[in-house]
Design an enzyme around this catalytic site. Structure first.
Site, mmCIF file in Angstrom:
data_model
loop_
_atom_site.group_PDB
_atom_site.id
_atom_site.type_symbol
_atom_site.label_atom_id
_atom_site.label_comp_id
_atom_site.label_asym_id
_atom_site.label_seq_id
_atom_site.Cartn_x
_atom_site.Cartn_y
_atom_site.Cartn_z
ATOM 1 N N SER A 65 3.562 -41.877 59.836
ATOM 2 C CA SER A 65 2.336 -41.758 59.037
ATOM 3 C C SER A 65 2.692 -41.128 57.701
ATOM 4 C CB SER A 65 1.316 -40.879 59.754
ATOM 5 O OG SER A 65 0.332 -40.466 58.827
ATOM 6 N N HIS B 205 2.379 -46.351 59.022
ATOM 7 C CA HIS B 205 0.981 -46.009 59.312
ATOM 8 C C HIS B 205 0.358 -45.414 58.046
ATOM 9 C CE1 HIS B 205 -2.302 -44.980 62.075
ATOM 10 N NE2 HIS B 205 -2.381 -43.806 61.449
ATOM 11 N N ASP C 72 -2.983 -43.837 56.418
ATOM 12 C CA ASP C 72 -4.244 -43.161 56.760
ATOM 13 C C ASP C 72 -5.198 -43.124 55.582
ATOM 14 O OD1 ASP C 72 -3.927 -42.266 59.514
ATOM 15 O OD2 ASP C 72 -2.284 -41.028 58.749
ATOM 16 N N MET D 106 -8.921 -41.992 54.261
ATOM 17 C CA MET D 106 -10.024 -41.060 54.565
ATOM 18 C C MET D 106 -11.019 -41.056 53.413
ATOM 19 S SD MET D 106 -7.824 -37.863 55.965
ATOM 20 C CE MET D 106 -6.481 -38.103 57.135
ATOM 21 N N HIS E 218 -5.148 -47.410 58.884
ATOM 22 C CA HIS E 218 -6.044 -46.669 59.779
ATOM 23 C C HIS E 218 -7.216 -46.194 58.935
ATOM 24 C CE1 HIS E 218 -6.615 -42.892 62.524
ATOM 25 N NE2 HIS E 218 -7.622 -43.748 62.597
ATOM 26 N N MET F 9 -10.275 -44.343 58.386
ATOM 27 C CA MET F 9 -11.162 -43.257 58.844
ATOM 28 C C MET F 9 -12.266 -43.142 57.805
ATOM 29 S SD MET F 9 -8.108 -40.718 60.079
ATOM 30 C CE MET F 9 -6.953 -41.479 58.956
ATOM 31 N N MET G 20 -6.917 -41.603 69.340
ATOM 32 C CA MET G 20 -6.677 -40.378 68.562
ATOM 33 C C MET G 20 -6.373 -39.223 69.509
ATOM 34 S SD MET G 20 -6.863 -41.076 65.339
ATOM 35 C CE MET G 20 -6.423 -39.391 64.931
ATOM 36 N N PHE H 274 -6.664 -34.689 59.341
ATOM 37 C CA PHE H 274 -5.553 -33.888 58.843
ATOM 38 C C PHE H 274 -4.276 -34.188 59.638
ATOM 39 C CE2 PHE H 274 -9.497 -31.742 58.055
ATOM 40 C CZ PHE H 274 -9.382 -31.369 56.719
ATOM 41 N N ASP I 216 -2.090 -41.571 68.144
ATOM 42 C CA ASP I 216 -2.051 -41.038 66.779
ATOM 43 C C ASP I 216 -2.529 -39.599 66.748
ATOM 44 O OD1 ASP I 216 -2.055 -40.641 64.061
ATOM 45 O OD2 ASP I 216 -3.711 -42.020 63.637
ATOM 46 N N GLY I 217 -1.608 -38.708 66.419
ATOM 47 C CA GLY I 217 -1.959 -37.307 66.209
ATOM 48 C C GLY I 217 -1.104 -36.363 67.032
ATOM 49 N N GLY I 218 -0.316 -35.552 66.369
ATOM 50 C CA GLY I 218 0.460 -34.524 67.053
ATOM 51 C C GLY I 218 1.599 -35.056 67.906
ATOM 52 N N SER J 298 3.862 -35.506 60.650
ATOM 53 C CA SER J 298 4.658 -34.287 60.456
ATOM 54 C C SER J 298 5.880 -34.261 61.368
ATOM 55 C CB SER J 298 3.788 -33.054 60.685
ATOM 56 O OG SER J 298 3.106 -33.138 61.920
HETATM 57 C C1 DX5 Z 1 -4.962 -37.900 61.375
HETATM 58 C C2 DX5 Z 1 -4.206 -39.165 61.054
HETATM 59 C C3 DX5 Z 1 -2.853 -39.213 61.659
HETATM 60 C C4 DX5 Z 1 -1.948 -38.116 61.164
HETATM 61 C C5 DX5 Z 1 -0.797 -37.974 62.075
HETATM 62 O O1 DX5 Z 1 -6.220 -37.969 60.841
HETATM 63 O O2 DX5 Z 1 -4.912 -40.303 61.505
HETATM 64 O O3 DX5 Z 1 -2.257 -40.479 61.450
HETATM 65 O O4 DX5 Z 1 -1.458 -38.352 59.877
HETATM 66 O O5 DX5 Z 1 -0.059 -36.876 61.642
HETATM 67 P P1 DX5 Z 1 0.651 -35.895 62.667
HETATM 68 O O6 DX5 Z 1 1.672 -36.725 63.370
HETATM 69 O O7 DX5 Z 1 1.230 -34.850 61.783
HETATM 70 O O8 DX5 Z 1 -0.411 -35.386 63.588
HETATM 71 ZN ZN ZN Z 2 -3.785 -42.250 61.555
#
Ligand code: DX5
Ligand code: ZN
Length: 230
Positions: free
Chosen positions: A15, A40, A42, A44, A73, A75, A144, A150, A182-184, A205
């Protein structure tokens, strides 16, 4: 007997939300060289999520520096207004959130008619059954595992149960579609999410926070390859 999803490829999708935007072209080339399978992206809108990120002009620029599929993606609260522009800008797949998509089959058809792969995203507090009845219209379901908005948040463990449920239902119905997490997602949980049924692994990250992208993507790929889905 082989399960329907066993012909799916595992894909690592960095991402770029966690990339250095001042050097975005170099960052994208670096993760491509590191062995990423897709990028990926993102988006927003400060409304569906409490943050702003990047949009159509940035996608046009990213499209010029990589041949990898771009995984948009969205959002955003009004995805229907923008999907055509994202596909024209170079998106290969479009994820729209079910929380803002009253007619999933119509949205999927629209995305397909534009020539992209259709995916629906599910927030942590949203039931998978909001999407599963329409799975045969989709190429991917995005689960998610953080509250969207974030990068760099902690993985929510309940996402594993949701993945297991989704993959079991898809298998039961003979549907072989991608399930994206997706996420963490990091080195320490990527095997668990694979075992639970995901085959597309977004990591922001977890990759861009590391000094050597080739090493981290390689380590993730090894862990994924060593892990089998029941
Ligand atoms: C969150 C995003 C994710 C995010 C993932 O809103 O949709 O794609 O960037 O980042 P990490 O892997 O750091 O959680
Ligand atoms: Zn995402």
């Amino acid at each position: 007997m082989a399960l329907p999803h066993e012909d799916l490829h595992d894909k690592i999708a960095p991402s770029i939300l966690s990339a250095d935007f001042a050097r975005l072209g170099d960052e994208v080339r670096a993760v491509e060289k590191a062995g990423a399978d897709m990028i990926h992206f993102d988006v927003m809108d400060g409304h569906f999520v409490p943050n702003l990120s990047i949009g159509i002009p940035v996608m046009e620029s990213v499209r010029k520096v990589t041949k990898l599929p771009l995984d948009a993606h969205l959002m955003i609260s009004e995805p229907a207004r923008y999907i055509e522009a994202f596909v024209k800008a170079g998106a290969n797949s479009i994820s729209v959130h079910c929380e803002v998509c009253p007619d999933i089959p119509a949205m999927a058809k629209r995305i397909h008619d534009l020539g992209a792969r259709a995916s629906i995203g599910i927030n942590p507090e949203t039931d998978a059954d909001k999407v599963l009845p329409f799975a045969e219209h989709l190429d991917m379901i995005l689960v998610m595992s953080v509250h969207p908005g974030f990068g760099g948040q902690e993985f929510i463990p309940a996402a594993l149960d949701k993945l297991r449920y989704i993959r079991r239902e898809l298998d039961r119905r003979g549907l072989s579609i991608d399930v994206e997490i997706d996420g963490g997602v990091k080195l320490d949980n990527i095997a668990d999410v694979k075992a639970a049924g995901a085959n597309v692994f977004v990591s922001g990250s977890g990759i861009f926070g590391k000094p050597d992208y080739g090493k981290i993507v390689g380590e993730m790929r090894d862990l994924i390859a060593q892990t089998h889905q029941p």
